[in-house]
Design a protein around this motif. Structure first.
Motif, PDB file in Angstrom:
ATOM      1  N   GLU A  59      50.668  82.786  49.600  1.00 34.61           N
ATOM      2  CA  GLU A  59      49.768  83.224  50.669  1.00 34.61           C
ATOM      3  C   GLU A  59      48.667  84.161  50.185  1.00 34.61           C
ATOM      4  O   GLU A  59      47.588  84.207  50.764  1.00 34.61           O
ATOM      5  CB  GLU A  59      50.576  83.873  51.789  1.00 34.61           C
ATOM      6  CG  GLU A  59      51.446  82.855  52.504  1.00 34.61           C
ATOM      7  CD  GLU A  59      52.350  83.444  53.561  1.00 34.61           C
ATOM      8  OE1 GLU A  59      52.421  84.689  53.687  1.00 34.61           O
ATOM      9  OE2 GLU A  59      52.990  82.643  54.270  1.00 34.61           O
ATOM     10  N   LYS A  60      48.926  84.894  49.091  1.00 30.82           N
ATOM     11  CA  LYS A  60      47.940  85.849  48.600  1.00 30.82           C
ATOM     12  C   LYS A  60      47.028  85.284  47.519  1.00 30.82           C
ATOM     13  O   LYS A  60      45.909  85.774  47.340  1.00 30.82           O
ATOM     14  CB  LYS A  60      48.652  87.090  48.047  1.00 30.82           C
ATOM     15  CG  LYS A  60      49.339  87.904  49.111  1.00 30.82           C
ATOM     16  CD  LYS A  60      50.093  89.059  48.500  1.00 30.82           C
ATOM     17  CE  LYS A  60      50.839  89.830  49.584  1.00 30.82           C
ATOM     18  NZ  LYS A  60      51.670  90.891  49.002  1.00 30.82           N
ATOM     19  N   LEU A  61      47.487  84.255  46.778  1.00 24.50           N
ATOM     20  CA  LEU A  61      46.700  83.800  45.640  1.00 24.50           C
ATOM     21  C   LEU A  61      46.743  82.300  45.386  1.00 24.50           C
ATOM     22  O   LEU A  61      45.713  81.676  45.168  1.00 24.50           O
ATOM     23  CB  LEU A  61      47.166  84.525  44.363  1.00 24.50           C
ATOM     24  CG  LEU A  61      46.475  84.090  43.070  1.00 24.50           C
ATOM     25  CD1 LEU A  61      45.011  84.505  43.074  1.00 24.50           C
ATOM     26  CD2 LEU A  61      47.197  84.642  41.859  1.00 24.50           C
ATOM     27  N   ALA A  63      47.515  79.563  47.141  1.00 25.09           N
ATOM     28  CA  ALA A  63      47.033  78.594  48.132  1.00 25.09           C
ATOM     29  C   ALA A  63      46.085  79.310  49.080  1.00 25.09           C
ATOM     30  O   ALA A  63      46.225  80.502  49.323  1.00 25.09           O
ATOM     31  CB  ALA A  63      48.195  77.996  48.914  1.00 25.09           C
ATOM     32  N   ASN A  64      45.129  78.558  49.594  1.00 24.50           N
ATOM     33  CA  ASN A  64      44.236  79.090  50.622  1.00 24.50           C
ATOM     34  C   ASN A  64      44.782  78.611  51.958  1.00 24.50           C
ATOM     35  O   ASN A  64      44.585  77.453  52.327  1.00 24.50           O
ATOM     36  CB  ASN A  64      42.808  78.586  50.404  1.00 24.50           C
ATOM     37  CG  ASN A  64      41.860  79.043  51.483  1.00 24.50           C
ATOM     38  OD1 ASN A  64      42.268  79.547  52.517  1.00 24.50           O
ATOM     39  ND2 ASN A  64      40.577  78.848  51.250  1.00 24.50           N
ATOM     40  N   PRO A  65      45.494  79.454  52.706  1.00 26.11           N
ATOM     41  CA  PRO A  65      46.165  78.999  53.923  1.00 26.11           C
ATOM     42  C   PRO A  65      45.228  78.489  55.018  1.00 26.11           C
ATOM     43  O   PRO A  65      45.674  77.846  55.955  1.00 26.11           O
ATOM     44  CB  PRO A  65      46.947  80.231  54.394  1.00 26.11           C
ATOM     45  CG  PRO A  65      46.369  81.388  53.682  1.00 26.11           C
ATOM     46  CD  PRO A  65      45.719  80.872  52.433  1.00 26.11           C
ATOM     47  N   VAL A  66      43.928  78.733  54.883  1.00 26.44           N
ATOM     48  CA  VAL A  66      42.978  78.222  55.866  1.00 26.44           C
ATOM     49  C   VAL A  66      42.835  76.708  55.731  1.00 26.44           C
ATOM     50  O   VAL A  66      42.794  75.989  56.717  1.00 26.44           O
ATOM     51  CB  VAL A  66      41.606  78.915  55.716  1.00 26.44           C
ATOM     52  CG1 VAL A  66      40.565  78.291  56.633  1.00 26.44           C
ATOM     53  CG2 VAL A  66      41.733  80.404  55.975  1.00 26.44           C
ATOM     54  N   VAL A  67      42.790  76.209  54.490  1.00 26.50           N
ATOM     55  CA  VAL A  67      42.543  74.778  54.269  1.00 26.50           C
ATOM     56  C   VAL A  67      43.658  74.071  53.506  1.00 26.50           C
ATOM     57  O   VAL A  67      43.627  72.856  53.357  1.00 26.50           O
ATOM     58  CB  VAL A  67      41.195  74.537  53.541  1.00 26.50           C
ATOM     59  CG1 VAL A  67      40.031  74.977  54.396  1.00 26.50           C
ATOM     60  CG2 VAL A  67      41.177  75.212  52.183  1.00 26.50           C
ATOM     61  N   GLU A  68      44.629  74.820  52.999  1.00 26.26           N
ATOM     62  CA  GLU A  68      45.693  74.216  52.197  1.00 26.26           C
ATOM     63  C   GLU A  68      47.070  74.509  52.785  1.00 26.26           C
ATOM     64  O   GLU A  68      47.290  75.548  53.397  1.00 26.26           O
ATOM     65  CB  GLU A  68      45.666  74.750  50.751  1.00 26.26           C
ATOM     66  CG  GLU A  68      44.433  74.356  49.985  1.00 26.26           C
ATOM     67  CD  GLU A  68      44.378  74.991  48.608  1.00 26.26           C
ATOM     68  OE1 GLU A  68      43.992  74.278  47.680  1.00 26.26           O
ATOM     69  OE2 GLU A  68      44.696  76.189  48.471  1.00 26.26           O
ATOM     70  N   TYR A  70      51.308  74.391  51.579  1.00 27.22           N
ATOM     71  CA  TYR A  70      52.099  74.447  50.360  1.00 27.22           C
ATOM     72  C   TYR A  70      53.565  74.286  50.694  1.00 27.22           C
ATOM     73  O   TYR A  70      53.994  74.490  51.823  1.00 27.22           O
ATOM     74  CB  TYR A  70      51.867  75.769  49.602  1.00 27.22           C
ATOM     75  CG  TYR A  70      52.311  76.993  50.371  1.00 27.22           C
ATOM     76  CD1 TYR A  70      53.615  77.463  50.260  1.00 27.22           C
ATOM     77  CD2 TYR A  70      51.443  77.674  51.212  1.00 27.22           C
ATOM     78  CE1 TYR A  70      54.036  78.575  50.976  1.00 27.22           C
ATOM     79  CE2 TYR A  70      51.844  78.784  51.925  1.00 27.22           C
ATOM     80  CZ  TYR A  70      53.148  79.231  51.793  1.00 27.22           C
ATOM     81  OH  TYR A  70      53.556  80.325  52.503  1.00 27.22           O
TER      82      TYR A  70
END
Length: 82
Positions: A59-61, A63-68, A70
């Motif tokens: 969540e911090k580095l 993956a980009n939780p806005v568009v990705e 995991y």
């Protein structure tokens, strides 16, 4: 850990790869999506703590939780360290 673009997000790299595969004669290929596979060893007191750490990393580095999105799996190391 597997990191992929969320449903509906344009995957320009996947589209370019699909076109290249078509130009190489692989006409039956469609819906190419590219992502990241990340493998790591994490020292942690137990599986639950490792899960929490890996989720934080994602969540911090990683993956980009806005568009990705995991997903990951925590596996214990064997007695031989593998």
């Amino acid at each position: 850990m597997e990191v992929m673009l969320k449903e509906g997000v344009l995957d320009a790299h996947g589209q370019t790869t699909e076109k290249a595969l078509h130009s190489l004669g692989y006409a039956g290929v469609s819906n190419v999506t590219l992502g990241k596979c990340i493998e790591m060893d994490v020292e942690s007191p137990d599986s639950a703590a490792a899960q929490t750490e890996v989720k934080g990393m994602a969540e911090k580095l990683l993956a980009n939780p806005v568009v990705e999105s995991y997903r990951f799996e925590v596996l214990p190391l064997g007695a031989d360290g593998t």
